[in-house]
Design an enzyme around this catalytic site. Sequence first.
Site, PDB file in Angstrom:
ATOM      1  N   GLU A 177      40.214  35.673  42.694  1.00  0.00           N
ATOM      2  CA  GLU A 177      39.796  36.723  42.300  1.00  0.00           C
ATOM      3  C   GLU A 177      38.914  37.480  42.792  1.00  0.00           C
ATOM      4  O   GLU A 177      37.758  37.102  41.411  1.00  0.00           O
ATOM      5  CB  GLU A 177      40.767  37.263  41.320  1.00  0.00           C
ATOM      6  CG  GLU A 177      40.369  38.662  41.260  1.00  0.00           C
ATOM      7  CD  GLU A 177      41.276  39.582  39.797  1.00  0.00           C
ATOM      8  OE1 GLU A 177      41.439  38.699  38.349  1.00  0.00           O
ATOM      9  OE2 GLU A 177      41.425  40.449  39.901  1.00  0.00           O
ATOM     10  N   LYS A 222      43.338  38.188  45.802  1.00  0.00           N
ATOM     11  CA  LYS A 222      43.521  39.395  44.598  1.00  0.00           C
ATOM     12  C   LYS A 222      42.395  40.398  44.841  1.00  0.00           C
ATOM     13  O   LYS A 222      40.963  39.473  44.431  1.00  0.00           O
ATOM     14  CB  LYS A 222      43.765  38.912  43.338  1.00  0.00           C
ATOM     15  CG  LYS A 222      44.091  39.864  42.455  1.00  0.00           C
ATOM     16  CD  LYS A 222      44.251  40.310  41.061  1.00  0.00           C
ATOM     17  CE  LYS A 222      44.351  40.971  40.335  1.00  0.00           C
ATOM     18  NZ  LYS A 222      45.238  41.333  38.697  1.00  0.00           N
ATOM     19  N   GLY A 266      40.534  50.496  37.547  1.00  0.00           N
ATOM     20  CA  GLY A 266      40.173  50.889  36.539  1.00  0.00           C
ATOM     21  C   GLY A 266      40.429  52.353  37.636  1.00  0.00           C
ATOM     22  O   GLY A 266      39.938  53.614  36.619  1.00  0.00           O
TER      23      GLY A 266
HETATM   24  P1  13P Z   1      43.841  45.808  36.164  1.00  0.00           P
HETATM   25  O1  13P Z   1      44.941  46.163  37.605  1.00  0.00           O
HETATM   26  O2  13P Z   1      43.577  46.647  34.098  1.00  0.00           O
HETATM   27  O3  13P Z   1      41.861  46.168  37.109  1.00  0.00           O
HETATM   28  O4  13P Z   1      43.752  44.181  36.069  1.00  0.00           O
HETATM   29  C1  13P Z   1      44.134  43.029  37.243  1.00  0.00           C
HETATM   30  C2  13P Z   1      43.094  41.520  36.786  1.00  0.00           C
HETATM   31  O5  13P Z   1      44.278  40.705  36.605  1.00  0.00           O
HETATM   32  C3  13P Z   1      42.117  41.935  36.216  1.00  0.00           C
HETATM   33  O6  13P Z   1      42.086  40.750  36.898  1.00  0.00           O
END
Ligand code: 13P
Length: 338
Positions: A177, A222, A266
């Site tokens: 991610e 991600k 956000g």
């Molecule tokens: P959000 O969708 O709230 O951004 O969180 C996803 C997530 O795992 C961020 O690391």
Amino acid sequence: MSIENLEEIAQAMVATGKGIIAVDESTNTIRKRFEAAGVENTEENRRAYRELLLTAPGLGDHISGAILFDETIRQKTGDGTPLVDAMKKAGIIPGIKVDKGPVPLAGFPGDVVTEGLDGLRDRLKEYAQLGAQFAKWRAVINITEDNPSSTAIEANMHALARYAALCQEAGLVPMVEPEVVMDSADSTHDIDVSYDVHEAVLRSLFNALYEQNVMLEGTILKVSMVIAGKHSPEQASPEEVAEATVRVLKATVPASLPGIVFLSGGQSDAQATEHLDLINKLGPHPWPVSFSYGRALVAEALNVWSKDLKGNVAKAQAVVHERAKENGEAALGQWKKR
Ligand code: 13P
């Protein structure tokens, strides 16, 4: 574990019309969310909240997997069933957040680097024993006039690739991610800057994964969407966000990757769903493109639950189920505005 097993898990994580729920808030982040909602931040409340979400009736129809926090993967449901077993029964693959969060990158003001590689091999082994089938590591890329530096991008993508290789060694699918932040106090960049930073980050990421011998067939990406900063005077239209996001993914992400999921980062609930729907309406793409939302899936359910922790469980479950259903439709490009 063989690559075939990793591939199978990765494909199940992005099964048609399904996405992932992120309930992996660290103790500090859940404290902020609970405080904002007026819920006392006790271990029991955190447990009850995660149980409520993960055992919402019918959730498995739209949710393929859930990302847990270290505390949560060790917890039990109210009737004493390990939460991981309850999830498996509901058809939800257990995942675990394994990074230790971002810290300032020495020498590069404004940039951060994610920690957590030391001792990771042993931690992954334990998580696999506890039932996790995939893991998540988040790299944070800040945009300002002076950030990100290329050093910050490379340091973060190198760590992501090291983590991904360790995951595969332990039989866990790495969810890599890189998040290009859009909601900090100084997020004033426009969509073109977001595009350029995403392009540099994703190029660096796939180079690093290649260097570390990570098998893309057993990896999930991600990522954030290409979108203007929350405080930019120039907000792009939903169609522009979808077009730019698809363009940067096609330019940088190999077709051998089993799937891509987005974080919400956000965005409002409605924005996150509409953007995902428009992105899929531009398909078919080389990979399934779905969601791995935290806030955009759970914020409203937390709000409802916070008003009556005992009495509103079913109501809050219906809310998270509805958010999952809508995003499941968006993952198919078949979302209808409610
Ligand atoms: P959000 O969708 O709230 O951004 O969180 C996803 C997530 O795992 C961020 O690391």
